[in-house]
Each structure stands twice: as structure tokens, then as C-alpha cells.
Design an enzyme around this catalytic site. Sequence first.
Site, PDB file in Angstrom:
ATOM      1  N   ALA A  49     -24.782 -53.941 -89.947  1.00 23.37           N
ATOM      2  CA  ALA A  49     -25.926 -53.101 -89.590  1.00 23.37           C
ATOM      3  C   ALA A  49     -27.159 -53.924 -89.254  1.00 23.37           C
ATOM      4  O   ALA A  49     -27.949 -53.561 -88.376  1.00 23.37           O
ATOM      5  CB  ALA A  49     -26.237 -52.146 -90.742  1.00 23.37           C
ATOM      6  N   GLU A  50     -27.349 -55.027 -89.943  1.00 23.78           N
ATOM      7  CA  GLU A  50     -28.556 -55.822 -89.766  1.00 23.78           C
ATOM      8  C   GLU A  50     -28.501 -56.723 -88.536  1.00 23.78           C
ATOM      9  O   GLU A  50     -29.463 -56.806 -87.775  1.00 23.78           O
ATOM     10  CB  GLU A  50     -28.804 -56.682 -91.020  1.00 23.78           C
ATOM     11  CG  GLU A  50     -29.209 -55.890 -92.260  1.00 23.78           C
ATOM     12  CD  GLU A  50     -30.627 -55.368 -92.170  1.00 23.78           C
ATOM     13  OE1 GLU A  50     -31.403 -55.860 -91.324  1.00 23.78           O
ATOM     14  OE2 GLU A  50     -30.975 -54.467 -92.955  1.00 23.78           O
ATOM     15  N   SER A  51     -27.402 -57.437 -88.351  1.00 27.30           N
ATOM     16  CA  SER A  51     -27.371 -58.475 -87.310  1.00 27.30           C
ATOM     17  C   SER A  51     -26.106 -58.477 -86.466  1.00 27.30           C
ATOM     18  O   SER A  51     -26.002 -59.301 -85.544  1.00 27.30           O
ATOM     19  CB  SER A  51     -27.501 -59.858 -87.962  1.00 27.30           C
ATOM     20  OG  SER A  51     -26.328 -60.156 -88.730  1.00 27.30           O
TER      21      SER A  51
END
Length: 288
Positions: free
Chosen positions: A175-177
Site C-alpha cells: 500500500a505504501e510503496s
Amino acid sequence: MAANGADAVSLDRVVAGVEFAGGAAGDSTAQRVSLDGMQGSVQTTAKLLLAPVPNAVVDAVAAIQPGYHESKEAVTPLLEIDKNGNRVRRGSTYRVVRADGVVEYTNVPPVHLKGNAVTMLFSYTEIETCMACNLHSPIHWGSTALNLTAYADVIRAASLEYGVDEAFLRAIIHAESAFNPRALSIKGAQGLMQLMPATASDMGVLDAFDTSQNIRGGARYLGLLLHDFNGNEQLAAAAYNAGPGAVVRYSGVPPYAETQVYVERVGTLRKRYGAAIHPPLTSSNGSG
């Protein structure tokens, strides 16, 4: 400061920071790093406080600091929209050895120099926000390809060390990167788990772009959040995005559009990674 007969001047109104990557010559115990071999070069972050710095100061520094070079060029990486609808900037950092021996570190592509004079140290991708925070993302989170192999040993070890389910860790990284170790948000979040510098420091991370440190630091932070919110992964994800204070203040997922879509998408990824990593046991009714 005085040099070569120049009148003495004062630097009491100049605040400066110097980055030094050298080591003592012949010190076999010093750790060798990518900036090793730099001689007589510094990068200045001097800030003018009250008055222009006299020319005599500049002359004096140049006289006593061989190889000093302050670049006047600046490049803003080009903004583009990637295939996932995210606004990103891409760039690189170069080490340039000039003809006079000066070593320069720059993000300006040195197209006029070739060969051994130029070394690209690393590239980076700057994203406007985390992958799962884009309100208009075209990604189909229920069907997008999962990454079950990248950094497997580190993720598994961090999962055990900090009590964070491996599937939840992979969901947060995705989700982040999207597993980009060089991701850098415009707000300053860094690496695979998009750690803010203050959080990275609190978690003992010295280099947020080191994949092992980043994953362990992010897992440690998630472990603390899970502890604070009684193991509730939804609230831990919300706190990871909006901060634990916001979750406490609203007694649940904060009413921020970005945080709400983030929590939903992390939840979707968490279920999918969980099913892939921890497949349900099949019952057997066969006779023994």
C-alpha cells in the site's frame, strides 16, 4: 578568518552545515562507503542571516579549502503520472570528478562529461502520496498482482520479532510503496514502508533506504501501534497513515478521505496476502 593576506572577517552571522564523507587516510578499520575517496570537497548548506557574506570570506574559504565547489545549478525532476495514476518525480544523484580534481555531488545530469569522470550513485522515485492513498487510483486492489517473494527473509524475521503478521506487513508495504525501496514522498516519507524521518529515528533506523532497516523499523512501529490498539489491524493501519493521535481523538478511523480509502485498501490487501501466505487447512474425511 583570514587567508593570503586578506583582512580577517567574522562568520558569526552565517549558519552552515557541512556534509563530510571522508575517513582518516590509512585507517583500515573505517567502513568503506560509496563516497569513499572524496578529497578536499564539502557541500555547504549555509544560510544568510542578516547581511551578504563578504567576498573576502568566499576568497578565504577557497584559499584554505582546496577543491571547494558550490554548484549554482538546480534541477527539479520532471513530474509525470505513472500507470497507477500517481503523480511521481524521478531523478538520480551523480558523483562527478572534474578536470581540476574537484569532486561534486549533483542531481544535474552531467551530459557534457563521460567515462570514469561520472558515476551515478543512485536513482529515486518521488511519489506525491502513498500508493493506496490516491483517491483516484485506477488500481483494482482486489485483483492487482501480489508480491509474495520480495524481501522474504527480512519480512519473516521482522514479523516474528515484533509480533506483526507477515501478511499485514506485506499489505502495508504494498500500500505504501508497491515494494519500491527508493520511494520518496513529497512529504518526506522514505523507502519501502514510507517512514517519516522522525519515526525512522525513533525506531532506530539510520538509513531508511536500507531495505532491512526500513522493514524492521516499520514492523517495530506497527507492533507498537497494534499493542496500543489491542491488536486491531484496522486501527493500526489508520494510525500508520494519520497518526495514533487522530485515531484516539476520533475513537476509530479518522474521517479523512485519504485515511479511509487507505484503511479499506490495506484491508483488501491484508485478506489477499493472508489467504496466500496462510492458506486454510483442508479437511480430510478419508479413512485411516
